[in-house]
Write an enzyme that holds these catalytic residues in place. Structure first.
Site, short mmCIF file in Angstrom:
data_model
loop_
_atom_site.label_atom_id
_atom_site.label_comp_id
_atom_site.label_asym_id
_atom_site.label_seq_id
_atom_site.Cartn_x
_atom_site.Cartn_y
_atom_site.Cartn_z
N GLY A 43 0.84 -1.19 0.00
CA GLY A 43 0.00 0.00 0.00
C GLY A 43 0.87 1.24 0.00
O GLY A 43 2.02 1.20 0.46
N GLN A 48 2.97 9.91 1.24
CA GLN A 48 4.27 9.24 1.28
C GLN A 48 5.15 9.58 0.08
O GLN A 48 6.34 9.31 0.10
CB GLN A 48 4.08 7.72 1.36
N CYS A 88 6.35 0.09 7.63
CA CYS A 88 5.94 1.18 6.75
C CYS A 88 7.09 1.56 5.83
O CYS A 88 8.24 1.66 6.28
CB CYS A 88 5.52 2.39 7.59
N LEU A 89 6.79 1.78 4.58
CA LEU A 89 7.81 2.20 3.62
C LEU A 89 8.46 3.52 4.03
O LEU A 89 9.61 3.78 3.71
CB LEU A 89 7.21 2.33 2.22
N HIS A 130 -3.99 1.57 7.90
CA HIS A 130 -2.66 2.16 7.82
C HIS A 130 -2.63 3.29 6.80
O HIS A 130 -2.13 4.38 7.08
CB HIS A 130 -1.66 1.06 7.45
N GLU A 131 -3.19 3.05 5.61
CA GLU A 131 -3.18 4.07 4.56
C GLU A 131 -4.11 5.24 4.89
O GLU A 131 -3.79 6.40 4.62
CB GLU A 131 -3.51 3.46 3.20
N HIS A 134 -2.24 7.52 7.10
CA HIS A 134 -1.31 8.40 6.38
C HIS A 134 -2.01 9.65 5.86
O HIS A 134 -1.45 10.75 5.92
CB HIS A 134 -0.68 7.66 5.18
#
Length: 169
Positions: A43, A48, A88-89, A130-131, A134
């Site tokens: 995702g 991000q 997380c990226l 999670h997204e 963000h």
């Protein structure tokens, strides 16, 4: 596109809703998928990659048939409770247990502007939450307990120092 890393202040932004699904937005979404695949994620939210729009993409299958776009997503319902390891990226090299809802219901627009709703459990529920976080300027590290936060302190400090050194150049 590149994935912004903690503690980049852009990651703390609350995004603006998408008013129009333009060609530019479509191109950005296509680039988001490429960036997500390159980073080996499932995702990726617009914040991000430095975009101030309420958009995220995900793909739990890993092939083109699993691509999903969420524009102006809203959490409709959440229930249950699960605590699992999450990463997380934008916070590279760091994982921690995070408590989230076990089942969610989300409403959004697809890339053509059509409204849709999706219900997710397990990994899908976790990625959706999670997204969505963000897009509200929240990172998974904000959701860990006090003991875990203490354990993460040195790694977060390293990321902060690296970010500071990169931005002094």
């Amino acid at each position: 596109m590149r994935v912004l890393a903690y503690p980049d202040p852009f990651l703390r932004r609350k995004v603006n809703p998408v008013k129009e699904i333009s060609g530019q937005l479509r191109e950005g979404i296509a680039e988001m998928f490429l960036t997500m695949y390159e980073a080996k994620g499932v995702g990726l939210a617009a914040t991000q990659v430095g975009l101030d729009e309420a958009v995220f993409v995900l793909n739990l299958k890993g092939d083109p048939s699993g691509e999903q776009v969420f524009i102006n997503p809203e959490l409709v319902a959440i229930d249950g409770d699960r605590c699992e390891i999450e990463g997380c990226l934008s916070v590279p090299g760091l994982e921690a247990k995070v408590r989230r809802g076990a089942h969610v219901h989300v409403r959004a627009l697809d890339i053509d502007g059509n409204p849709f709703e999706v219900e997710g459990a397990d990994l899908m529920a976790r990625v959706l939450q999670h997204e969505l976080d963000h897009l509200a300027g929240t990172l998974f590290i904000d959701k860990v307990g006090p003991a875990t936060r203490i354990g993460l302190r040195s790694r977060l400090k390293e990321l902060e120092e690296r970010y500071g050194a990169l931005n002094e150049r």
